[in-house]
Structures are given as structure tokens and as C-alpha cells.
Design a protein around this motif. Structure first.
Motif, short mmCIF file in Angstrom:
data_model
loop_
_atom_site.label_atom_id
_atom_site.label_comp_id
_atom_site.label_asym_id
_atom_site.label_seq_id
_atom_site.Cartn_x
_atom_site.Cartn_y
_atom_site.Cartn_z
N ARG A 11 3.91 123.06 77.65
CA ARG A 11 3.56 122.28 78.84
C ARG A 11 2.54 121.19 78.54
N SER A 12 2.41 120.80 77.30
CA SER A 12 1.39 119.84 76.89
C SER A 12 2.00 118.46 76.67
N PRO A 13 1.51 117.43 77.38
CA PRO A 13 1.99 116.06 77.12
C PRO A 13 1.74 115.61 75.68
N LEU A 14 0.63 116.04 75.09
CA LEU A 14 0.34 115.67 73.70
C LEU A 14 1.38 116.26 72.76
N ALA A 15 1.74 117.53 72.99
CA ALA A 15 2.77 118.15 72.17
C ALA A 15 4.11 117.46 72.37
N GLN A 16 4.39 117.04 73.61
CA GLN A 16 5.62 116.32 73.89
C GLN A 16 5.67 115.03 73.08
N MET A 17 4.55 114.32 73.03
CA MET A 17 4.47 113.08 72.24
C MET A 17 4.65 113.37 70.76
N GLU A 18 4.04 114.45 70.28
CA GLU A 18 4.15 114.78 68.85
C GLU A 18 5.59 115.10 68.48
N ALA A 19 6.30 115.83 69.36
CA ALA A 19 7.70 116.16 69.07
C ALA A 19 8.55 114.89 69.01
N ILE A 20 8.34 113.97 69.94
CA ILE A 20 9.09 112.71 69.91
C ILE A 20 8.77 111.94 68.63
N THR A 21 7.50 111.90 68.27
CA THR A 21 7.09 111.19 67.05
C THR A 21 7.78 111.76 65.82
N LEU A 22 7.82 113.07 65.71
CA LEU A 22 8.46 113.71 64.56
C LEU A 22 9.93 113.33 64.46
N LEU A 23 10.63 113.38 65.59
CA LEU A 23 12.06 113.12 65.56
C LEU A 23 12.36 111.64 65.34
N VAL A 24 11.53 110.76 65.87
CA VAL A 24 11.71 109.33 65.62
C VAL A 24 11.49 109.03 64.14
N ARG A 25 10.47 109.64 63.57
CA ARG A 25 10.20 109.43 62.14
C ARG A 25 11.34 109.98 61.29
N LEU A 26 11.87 111.12 61.69
CA LEU A 26 13.01 111.68 60.95
C LEU A 26 14.23 110.78 61.07
N ARG A 27 14.46 110.23 62.25
CA ARG A 27 15.58 109.31 62.43
C ARG A 27 15.42 108.09 61.52
N ASN A 28 14.19 107.62 61.35
CA ASN A 28 13.95 106.50 60.44
C ASN A 28 14.35 106.86 59.01
N CYS A 29 14.14 108.12 58.64
CA CYS A 29 14.53 108.57 57.29
C CYS A 29 16.05 108.56 57.14
N TYR A 30 16.76 108.98 58.19
CA TYR A 30 18.22 108.91 58.15
C TYR A 30 18.68 107.46 58.00
N GLN A 31 18.08 106.57 58.77
CA GLN A 31 18.48 105.16 58.72
C GLN A 31 18.19 104.54 57.36
N ALA A 32 17.10 104.98 56.72
CA ALA A 32 16.76 104.46 55.40
C ALA A 32 17.82 104.81 54.37
N THR A 33 18.51 105.94 54.56
CA THR A 33 19.57 106.36 53.63
C THR A 33 20.95 106.02 54.17
N ARG A 34 20.99 105.17 55.22
CA ARG A 34 22.24 104.71 55.81
C ARG A 34 23.09 105.86 56.34
N ARG A 35 22.42 106.79 56.95
CA ARG A 35 23.09 107.90 57.62
C ARG A 35 22.73 107.87 59.10
N ASP A 36 23.59 108.44 59.90
CA ASP A 36 23.28 108.64 61.31
C ASP A 36 22.63 110.00 61.50
N ALA A 37 21.59 110.04 62.31
CA ALA A 37 20.97 111.32 62.62
C ALA A 37 21.96 112.19 63.38
N PRO A 38 21.89 113.51 63.23
CA PRO A 38 22.78 114.40 63.99
C PRO A 38 22.68 114.15 65.49
N GLN A 39 23.79 114.33 66.17
CA GLN A 39 23.80 114.10 67.61
C GLN A 39 22.80 114.99 68.33
#
Length: 609
Positions: free
Chosen positions: A279-307
Motif C-alpha cells: 500500500r506504499s506509493p513509494l514502493a509503487q514507484m520503485e516497482a515501475i522504475t524496475l520494470l521500465v529499466r528492465l524494458r530498456n535492457c530488452y530494447q538495448a538487445t532488440r527484444r520485446d519485453a514479455p507481454q
């Protein structure tokens, strides 16, 4: 489809791991039966990416400990450690904090700490916020934001060298200091991979040493990610494993293994409405940050992140926006502070999600009412369970109210910033019921506030009713009625709060009701206090009769607060701003004695001009 998801999503047990380290044995995995996780709600949405038989075998074998080299090139030579791609960072950092680093200081929530005075081994404990910044290497994002790369590399190498000297190799298991908590380790590996040009562009010996440490950290996470301190820390660990699988040689087995673990962890982390169970907005932000950063890693290797990853990001953003006020900044809930609109906008832009705030978040437990320029936020759920709480607060039935870009009623907030300019000793007080705009009995918390962010017994049930009421003038009003049982065991009373906000946003009418929790009320009286913490920009003065107060906002609007429950006093308070810094404010307090047979206290907040 469900049967297929079960067979794919389940990760085989690793016999090399002790029984208490397996996912189904961790305390965090034993969720309260009242809460449905996202994985339970939509199993098909939380299944690993569809793979063939060969990939399933590779994932299974890697899970059992078979080296990646044997699975990808059994007859070939082991490749040298290197990064296969450069990641583009779409998450801007804090340029002010980065400039402070170049000047020789960590700047965390307004508090400066010289780089040379930090104990990177963790033997001499530092404050929790600084601890997280140092060992997660989140400061790399701030450093990159403040100046051209060539000016930042020497600073990054200096801190990295000191950290590597203090932590030459991973320990046998997690818990050996803050540097090797799974959450910090996962964030650190993600930041190393995302900001590789800052730490791998200089001295060759340091570059080789860092690459070796990156590889060793990834192997350590492979073995210990299931021993994370909480669900969000486990997600950080799995994100780092997947990122390493994408960016390091022979990474296919690790990526397949990490994707399966990540999807399961995400399903256990969040409710069906997209709100994290903490129930923490800060944790919500951290989760989004992690997944956005991971998506950037997929894009760097020319892959699509899993749906599934894309779908989770889409689910996480609307609940976060539900806790924004008229100026775009966050409300102060569950340890968070009033994170600035700019930070929220940058995160949402990086997520790529275009959506509106969720009005009625079912499991996350925050009601939102928008009435012209007024925005009301109302906490209508129990605090998070101990297994999810990081800075759990006893805030049930508290509310915040803003008008335009200005806050009228707030919560103190900022427990998670304790250790910056907010003293650590205030952290527990900022989590207390009295630090929120709601009613307290006998100066006690509605839910027990324990050390280290934990929550004890208290509120376990909250009843909620929301409806629209027609008004005499032809308009409407939103009526919210909620009650909790937090004071039932100790005082034999149930707290019910009714809030009615007119659709033109000019009037909030409230009533706090105390009802006997059992058939037979207890005898005697108990002290009560109803607190209304005021925004930092509010100018307040008492009325002549002592039954109210006049409130002025910088936009020239004038509000009047009236009480039918007794004298209204003005007391000092504090509020933690968008940078995690304390600001002196004031609060309105209605207090007195009430019969254990119950009572009701009405009040009104009305815009006069």
C-alpha cells in the motif's frame, strides 16, 4: 489455458537450496487469505513467456544448477565477460544530488554526507536512506543527470573503487550487511548494467574487476533471490537476473530462468487492481522504475519485453496517479512524502502508459473524489500485513484534501525519509495515527506501530460504502462512509467516519462516530482527539467563539472550519515536503472525553470565497 499456465509458471524446486529458502516456504509467500494476489486473479496474465520444449528444458536445467555454458555451447570455449549492448536510460535522475556528488557529498533528503566518510562495508551503520542510495548505486542516475559523461566518470570510479575494496566478493548468503540484502543487490546490478558507460569507460584494470564482480553478483542472485527480505526486494532481484541474462554472454538460460521467476514474483506482489500489497506509493514507484529499466535492457538487445511485464506496468500506473493532488504531487501515505509532480511526470512518461487515475482502488484501499478544483483522498483499508510493510502506518480513515495547487488537509508523511533532515527517531512517530488526519483514542494507535517498519495488531476489518447524493441546489455530492475495528479490543469502540464532498468542491462535511463494538457498551470514559494537519501554505487563525478556525490559501481563497463537537485548538505540526525535508506546519485539534457507550462529532470545512 490455466493448466498450461500452471505447468509453465511453476519453477521447479532446487534441491541444492535449503527448504526455508524455497519460494513456497518463505513467510512472504504465505499471504493473508483475505487478499487475492494478481497471480490468483488472472493466472494467464502472470505466466512466463510462451516457450518451446527446448527452452523449458534449458530453464529447468539452469534452475538445477547446470552452468549456462554447458547449455548454450557444450563443446565451445567459455566466452570472456563483457556487455553485449549499451542501455539507454529513460529515467532522469536528480541533477542537484548529482552535482553534490561531484562536489564530494552524497545528498539524501537534504542531508549531506562526505563521500570519504562512508563505510562501504556496512560495519558502521549509516541512516537507512543513505544506506539504500550507496549500496543500490541509485546515485549513478543522479550523477549522469548533472553533467557530461566525461566529467562524471572520475567520480563514479572513485566511489565504485571504494565500494569494491570494501566488498571484494559476495558473501555465502544474504544478510551479511546492507550491501548484500537482495533488494539492494538487485538494484545495484541493474544500475551497473544501465549505467555501464559511467563505470566501464576508464581504467582497464577497474573495468575488468567490475565486469568480474557483475558476473559474480548475477550468479549470487541466481542462488539467493528467493531469500529476499520482502516481495519488492525479490522483484528487484529477478529483474537484475533477467537483465544480466540479456546483457551478459551465454545469458539465454539465465534469462529464461529469470523471466519465470519474475512473473511469479510480480503476481505475488500486487493486488488485482494494480496496487502493491504494501500500500506504499513509494514502493509503487520503485516497482515501475524496475520494470521500465528492465524494458530498456530488452530494447538495448532488440527484444520485446514479455507481454506480462508490459501489462504489469499498465496496471501499476493508475493506482499511483490516484494518490496525486491538484498540483500533480503525491499524497503522504504509508511512509511516503509529497513526491513532486515533476518526478511523477518523469516516471509516467518513461513508463509509456497514458491513463487516468483510478478513482476507486479496491484492494489498495484509497478512495479518490474529484470535485472541480478539490481532490479528496481517503484511506479505507487496514494497514499492510507485516510481510509486506516497509514503513507501515496506522492511517486507517485518515484523509487529505487539496484545492487547486494547494493542500488544505494533509498527513505528516515522510517516515521513509527518516535519516535525512528528518531525524531517525521521528520515523516511528510519523507512522502513528496521530500523524494522520483522523481520530485517535487515548493517544493510542489504531494499529500497533512496531520497529523496523512493521505493523502489529489493530485494524483488521474496514467496511466501506460509497454513493452519490442529490443536493437541494440541483447538484450532487459524494458520500463516503467507512468504519474500522482498531479500537474494539482495547476500548470496546468502533470508529466510523462519514465524509460528504459537494461536487463543486466548496464544502466537505464530516462526522466521526464512535459506536460500541459489542452488544453491551463498557462503562466510563476515554479521551479522544480528532486531528486535521494543515498544508504548509495554509494561514490559520481561531474564531472568536473557539468553535472553529479561518483558513487562507495563497490563491486568495478563504475557508472556514467549524466544529459541533467542542473547542477547536491550533497546535504545532510538521509536514515532509517533496524532497523529503520537514516543514513546520500547524494542525486543528478537537479533543475531549467520550463515553464508552459511544458518541458523534460533526465538523464542516467550507469555502467562503
Amino acid at each position: 489455458m490455466a493448466a498450461e499456465a500452471d505447468s509453465i509458471g511453476a519453477i521447479p524446486e532446487d534441491p541444492a537450496l535449503p527448504a526455508d529458502a524455497r519460494p513456497d516456504a518463505r513467510p512472504e509467500a504465505r499471504l493473508d487469505p483475505r487478499i487475492d494476489t494478481g497471480r490468483d486473479i488472472a493466472l494467464a496474465d502472470f505466466s512466463p513467456p510462451s516457450t518451446g520444449a527446448a527452452d523449458r528444458f534449458i530453464r529447468f536445467a539452469y534452475r538445477l544448477g547446470v552452468p549456462a555454458t554447458m547449455l548454450t555451447s557444450p563443446l565451445g570455449r567459455k566466452p570472456r565477460t563483457r556487455l553485449l549492448a549499451t542501455v539507454s536510460n529513460t529515467l532522469p535522475g536528480n541533477a542537484t544530488a548529482g552535482t553534490a556528488l561531484r562536489a564530494g557529498h552524497f545528498l539524501v533528503h537534504g542531508a549531506k554526507t562526505p563521500i570519504a566518510q562512508v563505510d562501504y562495508a556496512g560495519a558502521a551503520r549509516v541512516t537507512p536512506p543513505l544506506e539504500r542510495v550507496v549500496h543500490s548505486f541509485s546515485w549513478l542516475t543522479d550523477l549522469e543527470a548533472c553533467a557530461p559523461r566525461e566529467q562524471c566518470v572520475p567520480v563514479a570510479e572513485r566511489i565504485l573503487t571504494s565500494w569494491l575494496q570494501a566488498n571484494p566478493m559476495p558473501p555465502a548468503k544474504p544478510g551479511k550487511g546492507p550491501a548484500w540484502a537482495v533488494g539492494n543487490t538487485g538494484m545495484r546490478l541493474m544500475n551497473w548494467l544501465a549505467h555501464a558507460p559511467l563505470i566501464l569507460s576508464g581504467d582497464k584494470a577497474l573495468r575488468n574487476r567490475t565486469l568480474a564482480h557483475i558476473s559474480a553478483t548475477a550468479r549470487w542472485l541466481d542462488r539467493h533471490v528467493n531469500r529476499a527480505e520482502d516481495g519488492l526486494a525479490e522483484v528487484a532481484g529477478w529483474c537484475a537476473i533477467v537483465a544480466a541474462g540479456l546483457l551478459l554472454p551465454d545469458g539465454r538460460p539465465r534469462r529464461l530462468y529469470g523471466e519465470a521467476g519474475l512473473v511469479k514474483a510480480l503476481g505475488d506482489l500486487m493486488g488485482d487492481d494494480g496496487g502493491l500489497l504494501s500500500r506504499s506509493p513509494l514502493a509503487q514507484m520503485e516497482a515501475i522504475t524496475l520494470l521500465v529499466r528492465l524494458r530498456n535492457c530488452y530494447q538495448a538487445t532488440r527484444r520485446d519485453a514479455p507481454q506480462t511485464v508490459e501489462r504489469v506496468v499498465e496496471l501499476l500506473v493508475p493506482p499511483l496517479l490516484a494518490l496525486t493532488h491538484g498540483d500533480g504531487s503525491l499524497g503522504s501515505w504509508q511512509g511516503s512524502w509529497a513526491v513532486s509532480a515533476g518526478d511523477i511526470d518523469d516516471l509516467v512518461k518513461a513508463s509509456g502508459v497514458r491513463t487516468r487515475p483510478l478513482r476507486e482502488v479496491r484492494q489498495w484501499g484509497y478512495q479518490r473524489v474529484v470535485a472541480q478544483k478539490a481532490i479528496l483522498q481517503f484511506d479505507t483499508a487496514p494497514p499492510p500485513l507485516p510481510t509486506h510493510a516497509r514503513y507501515g502506518c496506522a492511517s486507517t480513515l485518515a484523509f487529505e484534501l487539496s484545492h487547486g495547487k494547494h493542500r488544505l488537509i494533509v498527513n505528516c508523511g515522510g517516515a521513509a525519509s527518516g535519516g535525512g533532515l528528518v531525524p531517525v527517531r521521528l520515523e516511528q512517530a510519523l507512522r502513528a495515527t496521530a500523524a494522520h488526519s483522523t481520530l485517535t483514542l487515548d493517544d493510542a494507535n489504531s494499529t500497533a506501530v512496531l520497529i523496523n517498519g512493521a505493523i502489529g495488531s489493530g485494524v483488521s476489518e474496514v467496511d466501506l460504502d460509497r454513493k452519490t447524493l442529490p443536493q437541494e441546489n440541483g447538484g450532487n455530492a459524494t458520500r463516503l462512509e467507512a468504519s474500522h475495528n482498531g479500537y474494539g479490543a482495547r476500548h470496546g469502540l468502533t470508529h466510523r467516519r462519514i465524509l460528504i464532498l459537494r461536487d463543486d468542491g466548496t464544502e466537505l462535511r464530516g462526522e466521526d462516530v464512535l459506536l460500541p463494538a459489542g452488544r453491551k457498551g463498557k462503562r466510563g470514559k476515554v479521551g479522544f482527539a480528532i486531528r486535521f494537519h494543515l498544508g504548509a501554505e495554509v494561514e490559520v487563525s481561531p474564531t472568536v467563539d473557539g468553535q472553529g478556525a479561518a483558513l487562507s490559501l495563497p490563491d486568495g481563497s478563504y475557508w472556514q472550519f467549524r466544529s459541533t463537537a467542542g473547542e477547536v485548538t491550533i497546535e504545532d505540526s510538521l509536514w515532509v515536503d517533496g524532497m523529503g525535508r520537514p516543514q513546520a506546519t500547524q494542525q486543528l485539534v478537537i479533543q475531549g472525553m467520550v463515553s464508552r457507550g459511544g458518541g458523534n462529532f460533526g465538523w464542516l470545512l467550507k469555502k467562503m470565497r
